[in-house]
Design an enzyme around this catalytic site. Structure first.
Site, mmCIF file in Angstrom:
data_model
loop_
_atom_site.group_PDB
_atom_site.id
_atom_site.type_symbol
_atom_site.label_atom_id
_atom_site.label_comp_id
_atom_site.label_asym_id
_atom_site.label_seq_id
_atom_site.Cartn_x
_atom_site.Cartn_y
_atom_site.Cartn_z
ATOM 1 C CG ASN A 175 -0.426 -0.140 2.500
ATOM 2 O OD1 ASN A 175 0.730 -0.511 2.636
ATOM 3 N ND2 ASN A 175 -1.194 0.162 3.521
ATOM 4 C CE1 TYR A 176 0.544 6.002 1.960
ATOM 5 C CE2 TYR A 176 -0.395 4.095 3.074
ATOM 6 C CZ TYR A 176 -0.490 5.402 2.659
ATOM 7 O OH TYR A 176 -1.626 6.128 2.929
ATOM 8 C CB THR A 183 4.339 -9.250 -6.088
ATOM 9 O OG1 THR A 183 5.278 -10.229 -5.611
ATOM 10 C CG2 THR A 183 4.070 -9.494 -7.565
ATOM 11 C CD GLU A 211 5.487 -0.409 13.027
ATOM 12 O OE1 GLU A 211 4.285 -0.465 13.342
ATOM 13 O OE2 GLU A 211 6.363 0.050 13.796
ATOM 14 N NE ARG A 246 -4.354 6.278 5.069
ATOM 15 C CZ ARG A 246 -5.077 6.650 6.124
ATOM 16 N NH1 ARG A 246 -6.366 6.381 6.175
ATOM 17 N NH2 ARG A 246 -4.530 7.302 7.123
ATOM 18 C CB CYS A 247 -1.459 0.051 8.541
ATOM 19 S SG CYS A 247 -0.448 1.528 8.490
ATOM 20 C CB THR A 248 -3.195 4.512 10.395
ATOM 21 O OG1 THR A 248 -2.874 5.137 9.157
ATOM 22 C CG2 THR A 248 -1.937 4.109 11.122
ATOM 23 C CD GLU A 286 -5.751 -4.800 8.505
ATOM 24 O OE1 GLU A 286 -5.068 -3.806 8.607
ATOM 25 O OE2 GLU A 286 -5.243 -5.947 8.420
ATOM 26 N NE ARG A 335 2.871 4.634 7.346
ATOM 27 C CZ ARG A 335 3.717 5.088 6.439
ATOM 28 N NH1 ARG A 335 4.957 5.335 6.754
ATOM 29 N NH2 ARG A 335 3.322 5.284 5.187
#
Ligand code: NAP
Length: 496
Positions: free
Chosen positions: A169-170, A195, A264, A297-299, A391, A451
């Site tokens: 994602n980033y 990938t 993370e 997004r993780c956050t 999630e 983040r």
């Protein structure tokens, strides 16, 4: 355009090369891995499927290159990082274009990711010069029973070879957040990009190549994590693993040897809304927090826990804003774009169908075309629904109505994740108490989880991670303390 201009040499026909010993190479496997454009669902790029033999060679080079890099003056290491940052920012367009095509990130956000990454590298170089240039001087007589006969000097030394594995994602930002601290601290670096995101990473690595880092110090091994991941993470030459991603990180932690880990991982960030909250502020933060980059997004805000008395009003406000979100191609900067893969879209759909069967209120009609899922707010979600805990990593947001603040805190703390959370209230005293009670690495007061800025400490509790990120913490994690003790024959007090 990706793979052209200064990037021509990273491409071999239609397959991108991998990076080893300061050169762009074609794998002896003769195989490639396809990168599917999430929006078109067609193969967009191909990368080399590297072999175990190639990993072994890269690790050998990383070990020897690190020895002389650790003897390179700190200011010179910083100078090279600043150079790489400038080249990266100058070439943001083709890198951002790869992000758009590989991970369907909206075009503007893709540019922002590259620029932010350049800034992160430069900040890291500056911070490294400051904190690695300092050590400690301790005197023995502060500990009971000792005279002043020992002077202890401490400094920070590199760990050796750092293995960096970022998520899709980033891919650029989360790669440089590992590369820059590793290098400034005198480590060598082996990157295994995701990938989806590998081509953006290869372009970014070329910027480091052009900056003139020594041969073998930085390498980039491509291939599927499921095929080459274990070999990399369990490689005896690796002295530290910095990983960002999902549950894979938990299994890596169990398999890795006795080396420092920076993990993370996932999150289920809760947004607790009290009765006195500014509901317009909450609604815009829920939109930004829950639906930016389609919730991948993780956050991201992943569950809203709102006091029953203000729930109707809040849900109406959020619904009105959801209706304004644009849905479509990343090239057109749509708010909601295709999620990264078909399997991801299927997983999200599974959560939505489970909520439907169990009676959640759909604030919009559920709609999906290929990997594109329209934004969806689910009201009256209950704890027996999967979406209350899992999630989704997609544009689907559950709302649980709570009758007390404790109920909200308990829901948040019952999660196996503990990344971030947020609380909305005008009462700072209540906010502080709730922040203390929430078992998460960070709590944001009156704003959505995030983040950045990249120098803030960033860490997850429980299954959300090990260690802490943020420029200073990453540099510290990628170093060890070394001490030298000077022993004097007699106590010495230089008091004049
Ligand atoms: P993922 O599936 O765990 O993949 C992350 C990375 O691990 C990719 O580079 C992947 O390579 C690699 N990998 C896969 N199997 C591996 C193995 N056996 N050994 C070593 N590496 C392996 O995660 P993702 O889908 O890319 O990212 C989404 C997840 O990341 C979400 O759970 C999200 O919450 C989390 N995330 C957390 C943070 C944070 O800072 N806490 C930030 C962003 C995202 P391939 O792509 O080749 O499989």
């Amino acid at each position: 355009m990706a793979g052209t201009g200064i990037f021509t040499e990273i491409l071999d026909g239609e397959v991108y090369k991998f990076y080893a010993d300061g050169e762009w190479r074609t794998s002896s496997s003769g195989k490639s891995v396809a990168i599917v454009n999430p929006a078109t669902r067609k193969t967009q790029y191909k990368v080399q499927a590297c072999t175990q033999e190639e990993v072994n060679k890269v690790m050998g080079m990383a070990k020897s290159a690190q020895k002389s890099w650790a003897k390179t003056p700190l200011w010179k290491r910083a100078e090279l990082l600043h150079k790489a940052a400038a080249i990266l920012k100058d070439n943001k367009a083709p890198i951002a274009e790869s992000l758009v095509k590989e991970i369907a990130k909206p075009a503007k956000d893709s540019v922002t990711e590259v620029v932010r990454s350049g800034d992160l590298i430069s900040y890291c170089a500056e911070e490294g010069v400051r904190i690695l240039g300092e050590g400690k001087f301790l005197l023995s007589d502060s500990f009971p029973g000792n005279e002043r006969t020992k002077y202890c000097l401490t400094s920070k030394i590199p760990l050796g070879v750092v293995l960096a594995i970022p998520p899709f994602n980033y891919p650029v930002n989360l790669a440089v957040s590992k590369i820059a601290p590793a290098l400034i601290a005198g480590n060598s670096l082996v990157l295994k990009p995701p990938t989806q995101g590998a081509v953006s990473c290869l372009h970014m690595v070329h910027c480091f190549h052009l900056a003139g880092f020594p041969k073998g110090l930085i390498s980039c091994i491509t291939g599927k994590g499921s095929e080459i991941g274990d070999f990399l993470t369990m490689h005896p030459a690796v002295n530290c693993i910095s990983f960002t991603g999902g549950d894979t990180g938990i299994s890596i932690s169990k398999k890795a040897g006795m080396i420092p880990l920076q993990m993370e991982l996932g999150g289920k960030d809760a947004c607790i809304v009290l009765e006195d909250a500014d509901l317009d502020l909450v609604a815009s933060n829920i939109i930004k927090g829950g639906f930016s980059y389609s919730g991948q997004r993780c956050t991201a805000v992943k569950v809203v826990l709102v006091m029953e008395s203000v729930a109707d009003e809040l849900v109406e406000k959020v619904k009105a804003k959801v209706a304004k979100l644009t849905v479509g191609p990343p090239e057109e900067n749509c708010d909601i774009t295709a999620v990264v893969s078909e399997s991801s879209a299927n997983f999200i759909e599974g959560l939505v169908m489970d909520a439907k069967e169990k009676g959640a209120t759909f604030c919009q009609e559920y709609k999906r075309e290929g990997n594109l899922i329209w934004p969806l707010l689910l009201d009256n979600v209950r704890p027996d629904m999967r979406i209350a805990w899992e999630e989704p990593f997609g544009p689907v947001l559950p709302v649980l109505r709570i009758s007390s603040v404790d109920e909200g805190i308990n829901h948040c703390n019952a999660s196996n994740f503990g990344l971030q959370g947020c609380v909305f209230t005008k009462d700072i005293n209540k906010a502080m108490l709730i922040s203390d009670a929430m078992e998460t690495g960070t709590v944001q007061i009156n704003s959505a989880p995030a983040r950045g800025p990249d120098h803030f400490p960033f860490q997850g509790l429980k299954d959300s991670g090990i260690g802490s990120q943020g420029v200073t913490n990453s540099i510290n994690l990628m170093t060890k303390v070394k001490t030298t003790v000077i022993n004097l024959p007699t106590p010495s007090y230089s008091m004049g």
